[in-house]
Design an enzyme around this catalytic site. Structure first.
Site, PDB file in Angstrom:
ATOM      1  N   ASP A   1       0.842  -1.201   0.000  1.00 55.28           N
ATOM      2  CA  ASP A   1       0.000   0.000   0.000  1.00 55.28           C
ATOM      3  C   ASP A   1       0.876   1.249   0.000  1.00 55.28           C
ATOM      4  O   ASP A   1       2.058   1.199   0.370  1.00 55.28           O
ATOM      5  CB  ASP A   1      -0.876  -0.043   1.263  1.00 55.28           C
TER       6      ASP A   1
ATOM      7  N   ASP B   1     -10.774   2.249  -3.036  1.00 56.26           N
ATOM      8  CA  ASP B   1     -11.296   1.924  -1.704  1.00 56.26           C
ATOM      9  C   ASP B   1     -12.819   1.906  -1.716  1.00 56.26           C
ATOM     10  O   ASP B   1     -13.444   1.498  -0.734  1.00 56.26           O
ATOM     11  CB  ASP B   1     -10.814   2.966  -0.682  1.00 56.26           C
TER      12      ASP B   1
HETATM   13  C1  DGJ Z   1      -5.810   1.924   1.989  1.00 57.62           C
HETATM   14  C2  DGJ Z   1      -6.178   0.707   1.201  1.00 57.62           C
HETATM   15  O1  DGJ Z   1      -6.665   1.061  -0.058  1.00 57.62           O
HETATM   16  C3  DGJ Z   1      -7.188  -0.108   2.004  1.00 57.62           C
HETATM   17  O2  DGJ Z   1      -7.602  -1.210   1.260  1.00 57.62           O
HETATM   18  C4  DGJ Z   1      -6.565  -0.516   3.295  1.00 57.62           C
HETATM   19  O3  DGJ Z   1      -5.497  -1.391   3.051  1.00 57.62           O
HETATM   20  C5  DGJ Z   1      -6.075   0.710   4.060  1.00 57.62           C
HETATM   21  N1  DGJ Z   1      -5.246   1.542   3.247  1.00 57.62           N
HETATM   22  C6  DGJ Z   1      -5.330   0.301   5.303  1.00 57.62           C
HETATM   23  O4  DGJ Z   1      -4.790   1.357   5.970  1.00 57.62           O
END
Ligand code: DGJ
Length: 702
Positions: A451, A520
């Site tokens: 990430d 997300d």
């Molecule tokens: C952003 C990601 O896109 C989410 O899926 C998740 O992993 C969060 N970060 C966790 O902090």
């Protein structure tokens, strides 16, 4: 042979269906390397004809747009368009003046070498990869003084003259990535860019241009894309005279890069693709390119994964995870991924990033007990990491405050309470490889979700002095290097690229990751539009998509389980809901949908995509995948009656004379399915909102 010589100093890069003809229009101290043709493949003996044609513009004293046809228009001499290369030499001299030196030709690659007497060597590289022409630039400072580089694009492309010019691209924001935009290209300069240090949620580094007449299935489309995961800039320049050129490269307005004597810089590839057959054919050619030339594991089947993020948020504990793992395994999940919150003091987003060891309160026996349980349940094991980031409240930051991007005497602005580690630094890269590789070895990990949750600010690199702006390149290269090393050391490791959702989706990151997280926003209806935009360039097999809870935690929209599944089944299926709250009926339905997905997985992940109809998420719509002898149609109807669709969907790309059979044993000729269409109960029968279905056909003859 993909590079053909078609004149004294003219060459053609040929693919099966297209040709890109270029060469030296003027030699000597003001050399011009130009594009003569980019269109359908011509017979080899005809390729020289496009070179012989006289330049079509009148070069008068006032109006001399000499640069628009050039492969790399520079800032210098009689050029006033968008420069692809800007250099400042010793003493503030800014005009780049290039003389052609030589052409170095290999089978499917050519380098045209030009030199500026002030000491700069410029290599223009052209290579053919399936239907795509890849181009990039190499610069070497052969002089005695450092030079400062402004814009260094990978190349400029001329879009052939047509009656009108329309562009297609994607733009968006967090939770609404890759929204398709289509409009007439304005006269002037239209720039799409990212200044965030990543590819960004706001735009994606590609553009398609057509004459205003292309449809999903018909018409010529020219696409340009950049394979790069840091800041970038793509400018489409439409002149009042009618020419359109697209230049693209890494970096954005502002930063400049110092090239010391003896140093070289290579740009990332810029990719050109010309197709006929509308946007659909363009997308299919891009998917084919991604599979043959980009993705590290294109023909593997991506496992059905479970990710705990939306189930637990930061509340991650051994017992809770094992409970979710049991339920996931029972549904047929094959890979269990623990998301954020497992390490250091990370109980919320304010602390712990950088301290990459299991939180002793949450995992008193490390992660072994959890991952042993996961394996006993028959699943593979994956872990979320955010290796480019640090919370100021972490042991790592307390020990290495100098590892983050910063300028002396300036604030260190946080976002989500975190700062960015400088991957331009060798010690940061070594640290990252050390603990990432250690985790894989210790726990036998199969998967990382990598990430990256914030944009750059105060992007300084104090130790680099005058070279500090190189950070915008070196950070991304550093990330690439760490990913490459990890893959080398752990060939079975698979990696997902995530950046606060879909902030890092591009052909650069896809060279070293197997899947990408596109947003997300897991609301099925919103997701349909995001997935549609994604599909313009990138293949379904690399698109991670989860089924989450209803009402959706982000939008509160309630959507039936089947619809949520059918949307996520359009890519690499995952589940991200709180399975402890799903009813027995929902779990049973989920189990059978997972099984149905697995039965057609190669068709969806590796098949040819046709966006059949509709405005996904807004009206009834359908997508089709064809692979070997099977065809899968996923159809959606978000509204009951208000926007009633046609009764049948017409399929595409089938063998007209072959027979195709449904699971119920009904048979149709390919031509019937393409001309008359297939009746879809989801579209036809009236009923509640959010109806969806999957139709599977098998070719049985022909
Ligand atoms: C952003 C990601 O896109 C989410 O899926 C998740 O992993 C969060 N970060 C966790 O902090």
């Amino acid at each position: 042979m993909n590079i053909l010589r078609v004149g004294d100093s003219a060459w053609a890069a040929v693919t099966k269906s297209s040709a890109f003809v270029f060469g030296l229009e003027a030699a000597g101290e003001d050399s011009r390397v130009v594009q003569w043709y980019w269109g359908p493949r011509l017979p080899d003996e005809a390729l020289a004809e496009v070179v012989r044609q006289a330049p079509r513009r009148i070069h008068s004293g006032f109006h001399d747009p000499r640069d628009v046809d050039e492969l790399l228009p520079v800032e210098g001499g009689r050029r006033w368009g968008v420069p692809s290369l800007q250099v400042t030499y010793e003493g503030g001299v800014r005009s780049v003046e290039l003389a052609f030196a030589e052409a170095v030709v290999a089978d499917s690659e050519i380098e045209l070498v030009l030199r500026d007497p002030l000491g700069l060597r410029v290599g223009l590289h052209v290579r053919v990869a399936s239907e795509v022409v890849e181009r990039w630039v190499s610069l070497t400072n052969e002089g005695e003084h450092a030079v400062r580089l402004g814009r260094v694009d990978s190349g400029s492309w001329v879009i052939p003259e047509r009656a009108g010019y329309r562009y297609t691209g994607v733009a968006g924001a967090w939770a609404q990535e890759t929204q398709v935009h289509r409009a007439e290209l304005a006269v002037g300069e239209t720039t799409f860019t990212s200044r965030t240090g990543t590819t960004s949620h706001r735009a994606n580094p590609w553009i398609m241009i057509d004459a205003g007449d292309a449809t999903e299935e018909l018409g010529e489309v020219w696409s340009v894309a950049l394979a790069w995961s840091g800041s970038w800039r793509l400018t489409a320049q439409r002149r009042p005279e009618g020419d359109v050129a697209v230049t693209a490269g890494f970096g954005h307005d502002g930063p400049t890069w110092l090239l010391a004597p003896g140093e070289s810089l290579h740009t990332p590839p810029v990719l050109g693709l010309r197709t006929s057959g509308g946007y659909g054919a363009a997308s299919r050619a891009w998917h084919d390119y991604a599979r043959r030339h980009v993705l590290p594991t294109p023909f593997e089947e991506r496992p059905v994964l479970y990710n705990s993020w939306e189930a637990t948020w930061f509340d991650v504990h051994e017992e809770g995870q094992i409970e979710l793992a049991r339920r996931a395994a029972d549904l047929g999940v094959e890979l269990f991924v623990v998301d954020d919150g497992w390490f250091g003091g990370r109980v919320d987003d304010r602390r712990g990033l950088g301290d990459w060891w299991p939180n002793p309160d949450r995992f008193p026996r490390g992660l072994s007990k959890l991952f042993d349980a996961v394996r006993e349940l028959g699943m593979r094991a994956g872990l979320w990491v955010e290796p480019e980031m640090v919370n100021p409240d972490s042991d790592l930051y307390r020990e290495h405050p100098d590892w983050v991007l910063h300028y002396p005497g300036r604030r260190r602005d946080t976002l989500r309470h975190q700062l960015v580690l400088n991957y331009g630094r060798a010690d940061v890269r070594e640290w990252a490889i050390g603990w990432l590789s250690g985790l894989v070895s210790e726990y036998g990990l199969d998967y990382f979700k990598w990430d990256m949750n914030r944009s750059f600010t105060q992007a300084g690199w104090p130790e680099a002095g005058e070279r500090a702006d190189l950070l915008w390149i070196e950070h991304t290269r550093g990330v690439y290097a760490v990913l490459d090393t990890l893959r080398e050391r752990h060939p079975d490791l698979r990696i997902e690229s995530c950046s606060g959702g879909g902030g890092r989706v591009d052909f650069g990151i896809l060279r070293r990751t197997d899947e990408v997280w596109t947003s997300d926003n897991t609301d099925a209806r919103d997701r349909q539009a995001i997935q549609e935009g994604y599909s313009y360039l990138y293949p379904a097999g690399a698109m991670s998509a989860w089924v989450t809870d209803s009402p959706n935690p982000h939008t509160r929209r309630e959507v039936p389980l089947a619809y949520r599944f059918h949307v996520a089944m359009a890519g690499a299926l995952g589940i991200g809901g709180d399975l402890t709250r799903w009813s027995a009926e929902e779990l049973a339905q989920a189990r059978s949908l997972v099984a149905a997905y697995k039965a057609v997985r190669p068709v969806i992940q590796h098949g040819r995509l046709h966006r059949l109809a509709g405005d996904p998420g807004v009206t009834a719509s359908a997508v089709q995948y064809s692979h070997e002898d099977r065809v899968v149609v996923l159809a959606y109807n978000p509204f009951a009656l208000a926007k009633r669709p046609p009764r049948r969907v017409r399929l595409a790309g089938l063998d007209p004379s072959a027979l195709y059979e449904s699971a119920e044993g009904e048979r149709w000729h390919g031509q019937t399915l393409m001309s008359h269409g297939l009746e879809l109960p989801t579209w036809f029968i009236t009923g509640p909102d959010y109806r969806s279905e999957m139709v599977v056909l098998r070719r049985v003859s022909g």
